[in-house]
Design an enzyme around this catalytic site. Structure first.
Site, PDB file in Angstrom:
ATOM      1  N   TYR A   1      40.456  26.003  35.278  1.00 32.78           N
ATOM      2  CA  TYR A   1      39.026  25.862  35.026  1.00 32.78           C
ATOM      3  C   TYR A   1      38.783  25.010  33.778  1.00 32.78           C
ATOM      4  O   TYR A   1      39.718  24.487  33.187  1.00 32.78           O
ATOM      5  CB  TYR A   1      38.367  27.241  34.974  1.00 32.78           C
TER       6      TYR A   1
ATOM      7  N   ARG B   1      45.276  42.687  41.341  1.00 36.41           N
ATOM      8  CA  ARG B   1      45.440  43.089  42.744  1.00 36.41           C
ATOM      9  C   ARG B   1      46.018  44.498  42.858  1.00 36.41           C
ATOM     10  O   ARG B   1      45.666  45.253  43.770  1.00 36.41           O
ATOM     11  CB  ARG B   1      46.329  42.084  43.470  1.00 36.41           C
TER      12      ARG B   1
ATOM     13  N   ALA C   1      35.281  36.751  36.084  1.00 34.91           N
ATOM     14  CA  ALA C   1      34.874  35.456  35.541  1.00 34.91           C
ATOM     15  C   ALA C   1      33.375  35.274  35.729  1.00 34.91           C
ATOM     16  O   ALA C   1      32.871  35.246  36.848  1.00 34.91           O
ATOM     17  CB  ALA C   1      35.633  34.330  36.229  1.00 34.91           C
TER      18      ALA C   1
ATOM     19  N   CYS D   1      37.320  38.089  40.433  1.00 36.81           N
ATOM     20  CA  CYS D   1      36.120  37.597  41.090  1.00 36.81           C
ATOM     21  C   CYS D   1      35.879  38.359  42.389  1.00 36.81           C
ATOM     22  O   CYS D   1      36.804  38.603  43.167  1.00 36.81           O
ATOM     23  CB  CYS D   1      36.245  36.106  41.377  1.00 36.81           C
TER      24      CYS D   1
ATOM     25  N   LEU E   1      51.910  40.507  39.064  1.00 33.56           N
ATOM     26  CA  LEU E   1      52.850  41.301  39.854  1.00 33.56           C
ATOM     27  C   LEU E   1      53.515  42.398  39.030  1.00 33.56           C
ATOM     28  O   LEU E   1      54.725  42.619  39.089  1.00 33.56           O
ATOM     29  CB  LEU E   1      53.891  40.407  40.523  1.00 33.56           C
TER      30      LEU E   1
ATOM     31  N   GLN F   1      34.630  38.268  30.912  1.00 34.79           N
ATOM     32  CA  GLN F   1      35.284  36.967  30.827  1.00 34.79           C
ATOM     33  C   GLN F   1      34.242  35.882  31.062  1.00 34.79           C
ATOM     34  O   GLN F   1      33.627  35.823  32.126  1.00 34.79           O
ATOM     35  CB  GLN F   1      36.406  36.850  31.865  1.00 34.79           C
TER      36      GLN F   1
END
Length: 381
Positions: A185, A327, A59, A27, A304, A102
């Site tokens: 969600y 990330r 999303a 997002c 990660l 998505q």
């Protein structure tokens, strides 16, 4: 040196992937009334040149009420479809990377502020807020709205909103759709006994709690072109006692596979503020491994995964078929290039960037890079 498993091609239905690296949906909270902006063109454009095999759009809400924040991307009317179309047209002009989207509904976690403004809940009467809905009238946390429990008509409406968004994605030429059933969600809320307190045929037993997510999947699968991919992202555990756990999610994964799901993306958490997550390198890989042991459809691991050797091990040992970057690739948009260099593989890059290859400057600098970068597609070539 053997060809790295991370860079072996892969197929999901008719989707051809050049390697095992996919960009996860992330997002950006930078839309206006659900419409993508120039930020999305910059953001998705750079990731389309990353060398990853698949780029997934963040999303994307199937209704205005399904947005996490007022700045979320949507695909629920002609304006949001046109805005996404403009961004995709620009990205595709310079990249052939397959693109997925998505599709999501935030349920009781909707109507919040953007993260850099605190990210807290907004009341239904706030200028940027709205009334939220959920499987049951149970708030996400203190201070959050008490949602309106969806009745049968409301559930039908949400299902049809997912279908309509999938049809818009198909018109835009999007290669794959992923249904968001993770991170607390709406579809995850139906799955978890911590959020789903219903006493009808959609609550109670795991079979009942799976019923609505499977109905949504079936409707989207029927609406999206048969030759294109439909996958699901799940949270394999709530990280809370009495919540959804990996054994239940394995059962759900088997059901999805039986219903024609093409792939499953295994994440975790997000449903309960009391979650206790043992965060560390590859902390969700054991969850992906457990799902993969139970199904034949491709499994995506995420969380990660930051080092090329780590990613290579995940694929080579069979813990997952694909690895997803989020990330990590925000921090280093050329991570796949660097992974190819580290593992002795090849990665595609645009012609405009080929002079970044150390081998082309060996005469000047006396160095030769271990990565061979193939020219990528350019108009007119």
């Amino acid at each position: 040196m053997a060809h790295p498993a991370l860079f072996k091609p892969f197929h999901v239905r008719n989707l051809e992937l050049a390697n095992r690296i996919v960009i996860a949906p992330m997002c950006q909270y930078s839309a206006v009334d659900g419409c993508m902006t120039d930020w999305h063109q910059i953001h998705l454009g750079q990731l389309a040149l990353s060398g990853a095999a698949l780029l997934t759009i963040e999303a994307t809400a199937v209704s205005p009420e399904g947005r996490i924040t007022y700045a979320d991307v949507g695909l629920y009317d002609d304006a949001t479809e046109a805005a996404m179309g403009r961004v995709l047209e620009s990205v595709r002009r310079w990249s052939k990377v397959p693109i997925a989207v998505q599709l999501a509904h935030a349920g009781r976690k909707a109507s919040t502020e953007v993260p850099w403004a605190g990210g807290g809940p907004l009341a239904a009467d706030d200028p940027h807020g709205w009334q939220v809905v959920a499987p049951s009238a149970a708030a996400f946390a203190d201070g959050y709205q008490t949602p309106v429990a969806l009745d049968r008509a409301g559930m039908d409406r949400v299902r049809d909103e997912f279908v309509a968004a999938a049809k818009r994605a198909a018109r835009l030429g999007i290669d794959a759709v992923q249904l968001h059933a993770a991170h607390g969600y709406l579809l995850h809320q139906f799955l978890s006994p911590l959020a789903n307190k219903r006493v009808d045929e959609y609550g109670g037993s795991l079979e009942n709690r799976m019923r609505f997510p499977l109905e949504v999947f079936d409707a989207v699968r029927a609406a999206f072109p048969a030759d294109r991919t439909v996958s699901v992202r799940v949270s394999a555990t709530d990280w809370v006692d009495g919540g959804l756990d990996v054994e239940q999610v394995v059962t759900f994964a088997k059901a999805l596979e039986a219903h024609g799901c093409d792939a499953i993306h295994v994440s975790s958490g997000g449903l309960h503020p009391g979650q206790n997550i043992p965060v560390g390198p590859g902390y969700q890989v054991p969850l992906a491994r457990a799902v993969k042991a139970a199904v034949k459809m491709p499994v995506v691991a995420v969380g990660l995964i930051t080092e090329p050797e780590q990613a290579e091990t995940i694929i080579a040992t069979g813990d997952a078929d694909l690895i997803a970057l989020a990330r990590t690739v925000l921090y280093d948009p050329h991570w796949p290039w660097h992974a190819a260099a580290a593992l002795g593989a090849q990665v595609r890059a645009p012609k405009q960037y080929l002079r970044s290859q150390p081998a082309r400057y060996k005469d000047l600098f006396g160095v030769r890079g271990p990565v061979k970068i193939e020219p990528w597609w350019v108009d007119g070539e």
